[in-house]
Design a protein around this motif. Structure first.
Motif, mmCIF file in Angstrom:
data_model
loop_
_atom_site.group_PDB
_atom_site.id
_atom_site.type_symbol
_atom_site.label_atom_id
_atom_site.label_comp_id
_atom_site.label_asym_id
_atom_site.label_seq_id
_atom_site.Cartn_x
_atom_site.Cartn_y
_atom_site.Cartn_z
ATOM 1 N N GLU A 159 0.845 -1.192 0.000
ATOM 2 C CA GLU A 159 0.000 0.000 0.000
ATOM 3 C C GLU A 159 0.879 1.241 0.000
ATOM 4 O OE1 GLU A 159 -2.566 -0.126 3.406
ATOM 5 O OE2 GLU A 159 -3.948 -1.513 2.425
ATOM 6 N N PRO A 160 0.329 2.379 -0.456
ATOM 7 C CA PRO A 160 1.093 3.626 -0.363
ATOM 8 C C PRO A 160 1.542 3.870 1.081
ATOM 9 C CG PRO A 160 -0.854 3.942 -1.717
ATOM 10 C CD PRO A 160 -0.972 2.565 -1.098
ATOM 11 N N GLY A 161 2.813 4.189 1.240
ATOM 12 C CA GLY A 161 3.380 4.450 2.555
ATOM 13 C C GLY A 161 3.999 3.229 3.218
ATOM 14 N N ALA A 162 3.814 2.035 2.652
ATOM 15 C CA ALA A 162 4.400 0.823 3.236
ATOM 16 C C ALA A 162 5.889 0.766 2.904
ATOM 17 C CB ALA A 162 3.700 -0.424 2.710
ATOM 18 N N ALA A 163 6.681 0.323 3.856
ATOM 19 C CA ALA A 163 8.128 0.192 3.649
ATOM 20 C C ALA A 163 8.429 -1.050 2.811
ATOM 21 C CB ALA A 163 8.843 0.103 4.992
ATOM 22 N N THR A 164 9.459 -0.960 1.982
ATOM 23 C CA THR A 164 9.812 -2.062 1.092
ATOM 24 C C THR A 164 10.843 -3.027 1.671
ATOM 25 O OG1 THR A 164 11.580 -0.794 0.030
ATOM 26 C CG2 THR A 164 9.378 -0.632 -0.947
ATOM 27 N N GLU A 165 11.564 -2.618 2.704
ATOM 28 C CA GLU A 165 12.723 -3.378 3.173
ATOM 29 C C GLU A 165 12.422 -4.847 3.468
ATOM 30 O OE1 GLU A 165 11.849 -0.397 4.747
ATOM 31 O OE2 GLU A 165 13.260 0.794 3.566
ATOM 32 N N ASN A 166 11.376 -5.135 4.216
ATOM 33 C CA ASN A 166 11.088 -6.517 4.584
ATOM 34 C C ASN A 166 10.680 -7.363 3.376
ATOM 35 O OD1 ASN A 166 10.484 -4.806 7.181
ATOM 36 N ND2 ASN A 166 10.991 -6.883 7.844
ATOM 37 N N VAL A 167 9.994 -6.748 2.423
ATOM 38 C CA VAL A 167 9.602 -7.478 1.220
ATOM 39 C C VAL A 167 10.830 -7.751 0.352
ATOM 40 C CG1 VAL A 167 8.208 -7.400 -0.888
ATOM 41 C CG2 VAL A 167 7.256 -6.597 1.280
ATOM 42 N N GLU A 168 11.744 -6.792 0.276
ATOM 43 C CA GLU A 168 12.974 -6.997 -0.491
ATOM 44 C C GLU A 168 13.727 -8.225 -0.006
ATOM 45 O OE1 GLU A 168 14.036 -2.370 -1.699
ATOM 46 O OE2 GLU A 168 15.043 -3.286 0.016
ATOM 47 N N GLY A 169 13.658 -8.509 1.277
ATOM 48 C CA GLY A 169 14.377 -9.637 1.847
ATOM 49 C C GLY A 169 13.716 -10.987 1.638
ATOM 50 N N VAL A 170 12.423 -11.020 1.260
ATOM 51 C CA VAL A 170 11.723 -12.299 1.125
ATOM 52 C C VAL A 170 11.211 -12.573 -0.288
ATOM 53 C CG1 VAL A 170 11.050 -12.423 3.558
ATOM 54 C CG2 VAL A 170 9.496 -11.382 1.898
ATOM 55 N N ALA A 171 10.993 -11.543 -1.085
ATOM 56 C CA ALA A 171 10.496 -11.756 -2.448
ATOM 57 C C ALA A 171 11.578 -12.419 -3.281
ATOM 58 C CB ALA A 171 10.056 -10.444 -3.077
ATOM 59 N N GLY A 172 11.207 -13.496 -3.950
ATOM 60 C CA GLY A 172 12.161 -14.232 -4.769
ATOM 61 C C GLY A 172 11.997 -13.930 -6.245
ATOM 62 N N PRO A 173 12.811 -14.557 -7.071
ATOM 63 C CA PRO A 173 12.780 -14.286 -8.516
ATOM 64 C C PRO A 173 11.484 -14.724 -9.197
ATOM 65 C CG PRO A 173 14.319 -16.063 -8.009
ATOM 66 C CD PRO A 173 13.857 -15.505 -6.700
ATOM 67 N N ASP A 174 10.702 -15.604 -8.560
ATOM 68 C CA ASP A 174 9.430 -16.052 -9.138
ATOM 69 C C ASP A 174 8.244 -15.257 -8.612
ATOM 70 O OD1 ASP A 174 10.768 -18.021 -10.579
ATOM 71 O OD2 ASP A 174 10.537 -19.504 -8.982
ATOM 72 N N ASP A 175 8.502 -14.202 -7.833
ATOM 73 C CA ASP A 175 7.449 -13.383 -7.239
ATOM 74 C C ASP A 175 7.279 -12.084 -8.023
ATOM 75 O OD1 ASP A 175 7.150 -15.248 -5.165
ATOM 76 O OD2 ASP A 175 8.613 -14.215 -3.901
ATOM 77 N N ALA A 176 6.142 -11.428 -7.786
ATOM 78 C CA ALA A 176 5.895 -10.081 -8.303
ATOM 79 C C ALA A 176 5.610 -9.177 -7.110
ATOM 80 C CB ALA A 176 4.719 -10.066 -9.263
#
Length: 192
Positions: free
Chosen positions: A36-53
């Motif tokens: 969502e707007p305003g959500a931090a990306t850091e934690n997602v950057e650490g778990v999203a893999g190459p097969d994710d969007a």
């Protein structure tokens, strides 16, 4: 012309990712994260893999994680909201209201409360008995939200449609309940 081709492909990729996030069905991506707007990306950057969007608001800063990063504008939280990826958009409608609104483009229909669920179950019973389906669900522009959970409600699977709220809460799909906090994302993603 090459950049226009990339923009079209990005919109197609985004439309596929958004469809999977809305329906919960896995086709092109293992998981789809919507920040969502305003959500931090850091934690997602650490778990999203190459097969994710990862669907990111256009105003969001840089994203350095794996997976396909797709920018969007708008939001899908309440009935009437619209979300756009490039020029392609989708509107969110409540299941009960969908029968009374004119469908003019891609529309996600969600059961947002008990009344919506009761109406959906009554329509499902009617369809089972008579073969008559609600007209809104017959429209090819309509996507039934979280339908993967409806096709096999007893199946336990790890989350594939993740919403990261601006306050760090993690929800599932369009209107799914909050299941934890962004700090617990690795554990939440591994729990069926």
């Amino acid at each position: 012309m090459r950049s226009d081709g990339r923009a079209v492909e990005t919109e197609r990729q985004g439309a596929r990712a958004l469809r999977e996030w809305i329906t919960g069905e896995r086709r092109d991506y293992a998981r789809v994260f919507l920040l969502e707007p305003g959500a931090a990306t850091e934690n997602v950057e650490g778990v999203a893999g190459p097969d994710d969007a990862v669907l990111l608001p256009v105003e969001c800063g840089a994203y350095d994680g794996q997976g396909a990063a797709i920018r969007y504008s708008g939001i899908l939280s309440d009935a009437g909201d619209e979300l756009f990826i490039g020029d392609r958009g989708v509107e969110l409608q409540d299941y009960v209201a969908a029968a009374f609104v004119q469908i003019v483009g891609p529309t996600a229909v969600s059961m947002v409360d008990e009344t919506g669920w009761q109406a959906f179950l009554a329509d499902a019973d009617l369809a089972r008995r008579t073969g008559v389906f609600p007209s809104a669900l017959l429209d090819p522009r309509v996507l039934l939200a979280d339908r993967s959970a409806l096709t096999n409600p007893t199946e336990l699977v790890t989350p594939s449609a993740i919403r990261v709220h601006r306050d760090g809460a993690i929800g599932l799909g369009i209107g799914g309940e909050v299941v934890g906090r962004v700090d617990d994302l690795p554990t939440l993603l591994a729990t069926p």
